[in-house]
Design an enzyme around this catalytic site. Sequence first.
Site, PDB file in Angstrom:
ATOM      1  N   LYS A 190      -1.849  15.837  -2.476  1.00  0.00           N
ATOM      2  CA  LYS A 190      -1.699  16.432  -4.033  1.00  0.00           C
ATOM      3  C   LYS A 190      -2.259  17.698  -4.281  1.00  0.00           C
ATOM      4  CE  LYS A 190      -1.129  12.363  -6.400  1.00  0.00           C
ATOM      5  NZ  LYS A 190      -1.286  11.370  -7.465  1.00  0.00           N
ATOM      6  N   LYS A 226       7.256   9.491  -0.375  1.00  0.00           N
ATOM      7  CA  LYS A 226       7.355   8.129  -1.322  1.00  0.00           C
ATOM      8  C   LYS A 226       7.967   8.536  -2.801  1.00  0.00           C
ATOM      9  CE  LYS A 226       3.061   8.338  -4.015  1.00  0.00           C
ATOM     10  NZ  LYS A 226       2.170   7.392  -4.948  1.00  0.00           N
ATOM     11  N   LYS A 258       6.266   9.716  -9.420  1.00  0.00           N
ATOM     12  CA  LYS A 258       6.590   9.984 -10.699  1.00  0.00           C
ATOM     13  C   LYS A 258       6.805  11.479 -10.945  1.00  0.00           C
ATOM     14  CE  LYS A 258       3.110   6.582 -12.354  1.00  0.00           C
ATOM     15  NZ  LYS A 258       1.611   6.542 -12.433  1.00  0.00           N
TER      16      LYS A 258
HETATM   17  N1  AQP Z   1       6.491   4.707  -3.932  1.00  0.00           N
HETATM   18  C1  AQP Z   1       5.664   3.663  -4.043  1.00  0.00           C
HETATM   19  N2  AQP Z   1       5.969   2.548  -3.379  1.00  0.00           N
HETATM   20  C2  AQP Z   1       5.067   1.612  -3.346  1.00  0.00           C
HETATM   21  N3  AQP Z   1       3.986   1.438  -4.114  1.00  0.00           N
HETATM   22  C3  AQP Z   1       3.553   2.338  -5.072  1.00  0.00           C
HETATM   23  N4  AQP Z   1       2.737   2.864  -5.790  1.00  0.00           N
HETATM   24  C4  AQP Z   1       2.958   4.091  -6.458  1.00  0.00           C
HETATM   25  N5  AQP Z   1       3.936   4.789  -5.650  1.00  0.00           N
HETATM   26  C5  AQP Z   1       4.515   3.794  -4.892  1.00  0.00           C
HETATM   27  C6  AQP Z   1       1.717   1.982  -6.303  1.00  0.00           C
HETATM   28  O1  AQP Z   1       1.766   1.758  -7.699  1.00  0.00           O
HETATM   29  C7  AQP Z   1       0.273   1.551  -8.339  1.00  0.00           C
HETATM   30  C8  AQP Z   1       0.141   2.633  -9.476  1.00  0.00           C
HETATM   31  O2  AQP Z   1       0.229   3.975  -8.867  1.00  0.00           O
HETATM   32  P1  AQP Z   1      -0.445   4.967  -9.763  1.00  0.00           P
HETATM   33  O3  AQP Z   1       0.138   5.397 -11.208  1.00  0.00           O
HETATM   34  O4  AQP Z   1      -1.921   4.806  -9.584  1.00  0.00           O
HETATM   35  O5  AQP Z   1      -0.308   6.268  -8.786  1.00  0.00           O
HETATM   36  P2  AQP Z   1       1.467   7.004  -8.479  1.00  0.00           P
HETATM   37  O6  AQP Z   1       2.671   6.111  -8.937  1.00  0.00           O
HETATM   38  O7  AQP Z   1       1.106   7.318  -7.134  1.00  0.00           O
HETATM   39  O8  AQP Z   1       1.361   7.948  -9.350  1.00  0.00           O
HETATM   40  P3  AQP Z   1       0.817   9.626  -9.756  1.00  0.00           P
HETATM   41  O9  AQP Z   1      -0.356   9.805  -8.670  1.00  0.00           O
HETATM   42  O10 AQP Z   1       0.776   9.736 -10.833  1.00  0.00           O
HETATM   43  O11 AQP Z   1       2.221  10.283  -9.304  1.00  0.00           O
HETATM   44  P4  AQP Z   1       3.112  10.547  -8.097  1.00  0.00           P
HETATM   45  O12 AQP Z   1       3.922   9.172  -7.938  1.00  0.00           O
HETATM   46  O13 AQP Z   1       3.728  11.608  -8.418  1.00  0.00           O
HETATM   47  O14 AQP Z   1       2.071  10.697  -6.785  1.00  0.00           O
HETATM   48  C9  AQP Z   1      -0.554   1.835  -7.135  1.00  0.00           C
HETATM   49  O15 AQP Z   1      -0.921   0.709  -6.650  1.00  0.00           O
HETATM   50  C10 AQP Z   1       0.296   2.378  -5.999  1.00  0.00           C
HETATM   51  O16 AQP Z   1      -0.143   2.221  -4.760  1.00  0.00           O
END
Ligand code: AQP
Length: 333
Positions: free
Chosen positions: A114, A198, A201
């Site tokens: 990140k 992955k 969001k």
């Molecule tokens: N791609 C994924 N596949 C399986 N499980 C996932 N999780 C997130 N992405 C995947 C699981 O969803 C739960 C909640 O996630 P979070 O809101 O804590 O974090 P996130 O979705 O990883 O989102 P961020 O950090 O806001 O943004 P991005 O996605 O851009 O990195 C967790 O149990 C996570 O494992």
Amino acid sequence: MGKKIFSGVQPTGNLHLGNYLGAIKNFVDLNNDNDNKCIFCVVDLHAITVKQDPKELKNNIRETVATFIASGIDPKKSIIFNQSRVAAHAEGAWILSCVARMGWLNRMTQFKEKAGKDKEKASIGLYSYPVLMAADILLYDATHVPVGDDQKQHLELCRDIAQKFNNDFEVENFLQVPEPLIQKEFSRIMSLKDGSKKMSKSELSDLSRINLTDEKDQIINKIKKAKTDPLPMPQDIKELEERLEAKNLLGIYSSLTNSTLENSVKNFAGKNFSEFKDELAENLVNKIEPISNEIKKLLGDKNYLDEILLDGVEKANLIASKKIERIKEIVGF
Ligand code: AQP
């Protein structure tokens, strides 16, 4: 014996199929078992580790609650609350950050991903994020934490922090060392545009993910445009090691239809991707459309969502404030 479940989701908008299949679907199953005590937290303190628009954050908090309920979590059978309203989380995180070691945090791959190349500009919160996550879990004596595969390392860190606290202060078993609950298969859903990344969001292209608020036409369109390769559907599961996009789409299909990857491969072996994509889209629409409609309906009743949070905050506070008082005593405050 029933489990004590704790898990969190960040209110950072665009909740997607990865969040659903990797985590929320599991929350629903655990919540349906009456022997379990479930706490589902909207982790807004985690969300601000990267910049958030205050107005959007407020909406996203409600939308996360709406998503929990629309996915099938019964708010009467679980505690649903937002983290920032229970002060013990921030207090616990500080105390535990004096227990956790720099070397442990330096190994966390999510921070590296990140923060990217410009680590100097990342917030300190983004770096210490896993310590806050440990406090979240440990305040409630959670025995099991359902998460997607990407959170495995953070959970191992939480276990290390709990054990070190218990050892340092000679309070055997005071902090419950939690077990991760990570689905054996399909625990990491990948981007529809790149099978090596992955589903996320924050990815700029909306075509990379199925949002839980997407409508039928959007879902069909995104699956049509999902990246594949020029070959026909794989004949053998071994081919998937090299064909990441096919693997991801077949994984999503298998997870939705409760079948094994092996059976899904057999079902579509040698066929055209378009035939498979039609079936995948149909299954996705059947699963996501009702959730999407329900989220929109629930968002029309903000008072209802706020009441759920208020009730949850009260219940969570009762548990967390007792635990943090004991932690303070143990530390010597
Ligand atoms: N791609 C994924 N596949 C399986 N499980 C996932 N999780 C997130 N992405 C995947 C699981 O969803 C739960 C909640 O996630 P979070 O809101 O804590 O974090 P996130 O979705 O990883 O989102 P961020 O950090 O806001 O943004 P991005 O996605 O851009 O990195 C967790 O149990 C996570 O494992």
